[in-house]
Design a protein around this motif. Structure first.
Motif, PDB file in Angstrom:
ATOM      1  N   ASP A 112       0.810  -1.220   0.000  1.00 52.57           N
ATOM      2  CA  ASP A 112       0.000   0.000   0.000  1.00 52.57           C
ATOM      3  C   ASP A 112       0.844   1.271   0.000  1.00 52.57           C
ATOM      4  O   ASP A 112       0.293   2.370  -0.145  1.00 52.57           O
ATOM      5  CB  ASP A 112      -0.908   0.032   1.236  1.00 52.57           C
ATOM      6  N   HIS A 114       4.158  14.231   4.428  1.00 50.00           N
ATOM      7  CA  HIS A 114       2.931  14.835   4.940  1.00 50.00           C
ATOM      8  C   HIS A 114       2.521  16.061   4.121  1.00 50.00           C
ATOM      9  O   HIS A 114       1.531  16.724   4.437  1.00 50.00           O
ATOM     10  CB  HIS A 114       3.105  15.245   6.407  1.00 50.00           C
ATOM     11  N   LEU A 135      -3.424   9.311  -5.520  1.00 50.23           N
ATOM     12  CA  LEU A 135      -3.356   8.097  -4.728  1.00 50.23           C
ATOM     13  C   LEU A 135      -4.643   7.302  -4.856  1.00 50.23           C
ATOM     14  O   LEU A 135      -5.728   7.878  -5.019  1.00 50.23           O
ATOM     15  CB  LEU A 135      -3.131   8.435  -3.249  1.00 50.23           C
ATOM     16  N   ASN A 136      -4.513   5.963  -4.765  1.00 53.29           N
ATOM     17  CA  ASN A 136      -5.725   5.158  -4.703  1.00 53.29           C
ATOM     18  C   ASN A 136      -6.171   5.035  -3.244  1.00 53.29           C
ATOM     19  O   ASN A 136      -5.526   5.562  -2.329  1.00 53.29           O
ATOM     20  CB  ASN A 136      -5.515   3.787  -5.355  1.00 53.29           C
ATOM     21  N   GLU A 137      -7.268   4.316  -3.019  1.00 57.33           N
ATOM     22  CA  GLU A 137      -7.842   4.244  -1.680  1.00 57.33           C
ATOM     23  C   GLU A 137      -6.900   3.607  -0.674  1.00 57.33           C
ATOM     24  O   GLU A 137      -6.756   4.081   0.462  1.00 57.33           O
ATOM     25  CB  GLU A 137      -9.161   3.463  -1.727  1.00 57.33           C
ATOM     26  N   GLU A 152      -3.589   3.392  -0.798  1.00 57.92           N
ATOM     27  CA  GLU A 152      -2.440   4.259  -0.554  1.00 57.92           C
ATOM     28  C   GLU A 152      -2.809   5.415   0.371  1.00 57.92           C
ATOM     29  O   GLU A 152      -2.052   5.771   1.277  1.00 57.92           O
ATOM     30  CB  GLU A 152      -1.923   4.791  -1.890  1.00 57.92           C
ATOM     31  N   THR A 153      -3.990   5.990   0.162  1.00 64.41           N
ATOM     32  CA  THR A 153      -4.454   7.071   1.026  1.00 64.41           C
ATOM     33  C   THR A 153      -4.621   6.578   2.462  1.00 64.41           C
ATOM     34  O   THR A 153      -4.233   7.264   3.420  1.00 64.41           O
ATOM     35  CB  THR A 153      -5.792   7.629   0.509  1.00 64.41           C
ATOM     36  N   ARG A 154      -5.161   5.377   2.621  1.00 65.57           N
ATOM     37  CA  ARG A 154      -5.358   4.816   3.956  1.00 65.57           C
ATOM     38  C   ARG A 154      -4.013   4.554   4.627  1.00 65.57           C
ATOM     39  O   ARG A 154      -3.854   4.783   5.831  1.00 65.57           O
ATOM     40  CB  ARG A 154      -6.170   3.530   3.879  1.00 65.57           C
ATOM     41  N   TYR A 155      -3.033   4.063   3.857  1.00 61.27           N
ATOM     42  CA  TYR A 155      -1.714   3.799   4.435  1.00 61.27           C
ATOM     43  C   TYR A 155      -1.096   5.084   4.984  1.00 61.27           C
ATOM     44  O   TYR A 155      -0.601   5.106   6.125  1.00 61.27           O
ATOM     45  CB  TYR A 155      -0.779   3.189   3.389  1.00 61.27           C
ATOM     46  N   LEU A 156      -1.116   6.151   4.218  1.00 56.70           N
ATOM     47  CA  LEU A 156      -0.540   7.408   4.682  1.00 56.70           C
ATOM     48  C   LEU A 156      -1.291   7.938   5.895  1.00 56.70           C
ATOM     49  O   LEU A 156      -0.681   8.513   6.814  1.00 56.70           O
ATOM     50  CB  LEU A 156      -0.547   8.442   3.556  1.00 56.70           C
ATOM     51  N   SER A 157      -2.594   7.742   5.926  1.00 53.26           N
ATOM     52  CA  SER A 157      -3.372   8.152   7.087  1.00 53.26           C
ATOM     53  C   SER A 157      -3.009   7.323   8.311  1.00 53.26           C
ATOM     54  O   SER A 157      -2.913   7.843   9.434  1.00 53.26           O
ATOM     55  CB  SER A 157      -4.868   8.021   6.787  1.00 53.26           C
TER      56      SER A 157
END
Length: 253
Positions: free
Chosen positions: A69, A86, A94-96, A98-103
């Protein structure tokens, strides 16, 4: 700072390099480090992880599934310069997952950090990331150019130390490395012969030598070993399938 960078260049072992890197980047305000090497387009193949200071919970999750991810290495290769994860460039999509991983980095105390793609010998591409001890400090004051210089210096030394170990252990010639590279791209002996302007018989001889030096008996195992040692980056579907099967095996207690 010059002495810190000199310490990276003069490191005599991987452990010395780790300690020198933590010291050098610590002076910049980012003592927690991670390195991925080698980095290719396929996130599932051959990315060895070195962690110096980031949480064990993150490392366990990353080694398990979350590396799939993580968009940061791909972004770093495309951008080519250091950036703050950040505060991504506006054109990054970003896909979903990847966005969740960074979050999710926030829950591991890694909300803020800086990273960059690095380049070493034998066409190796790496990725180095760093953060403050808390992962929440304001990193706007960190000099990205200086960080990139330090990261590139550290990675070049890493590749030199790894190459020295590999030459001692495997002693592959430059032509054997060429053949292994094309094996990793899924080319047949005939295809490799065309690429390198050799006869198929000569390529076959090189393949046999590679098998002997790597102590393997088939092409997939040779490429897998080369990938794990950072000699090549694979795009052969058979190698990718073997890597998937290896990850799917139950872990030993």
């Amino acid at each position: 700072m010059l002495n810190k960078l000199k310490g990276l260049i003069e490191a005599r072992s991987l452990q010395d390099l780790r300690e020198a890197a933590v010291s050098a980047f610590g002076e910049m305000g980012v003592p927690r480090l991670l390195c991925l090497s080698p980095v290719g387009h396929d996130r599932s193949v051959g990315r060895g992880l070195t962690n110096a200071g980031f949480p064990e919970e993150w490392e366990t999750a990353y080694r398990d599934t979350r590396h799939m991810d993580d968009p940061l290495p791909d972004i770093s290769v495309r951008i080519g310069t250091a950036f703050r994860w950040h505060d991504l460039p506006n054109d990054v999509v970003l896909n979903e997952r990847e966005t969740r991983y960074l979050s999710d980095l926030s829950k591991w105390g890694m909300a803020k950090g800086i990273c960059v793609a690095t380049y070493g010998s034998a066409a190796r591409v790496g990725f180095i990331a760093a953060s403050s001890e808390s992962g929440e400090d304001d990193l706007d004051e960190v000099d990205l150019s200086l960080f990139q210089i330090g990261a590139e210096t550290a990675y070049l030394r890493y590749c030199q130390l790894m190459s020295a170990e590999l030459q001692y252990e495997m002693n592959l010639s430059s032509r054997e490395l060429d053949v292994l590279h094309w094996m990793a791209q899924g080319r047949s002996n005939a295809g490799i012969a065309d690429m390198l302007d050799l006869s198929q018989e000569t390529v076959g001889t090189y393949v046999k030598r590679i098998f002997a030096k790597l102590d393997v008996f088939d092409r997939t195992s040779a490429v897998m070993k080369g990938v794990m040692r950072g000699l090549v980056i694979a795009s052969d579907p058979n190698v990718e399938a073997a890597a998937q099967q290896r990850r799917a095996r139950p872990k030993r207690a």
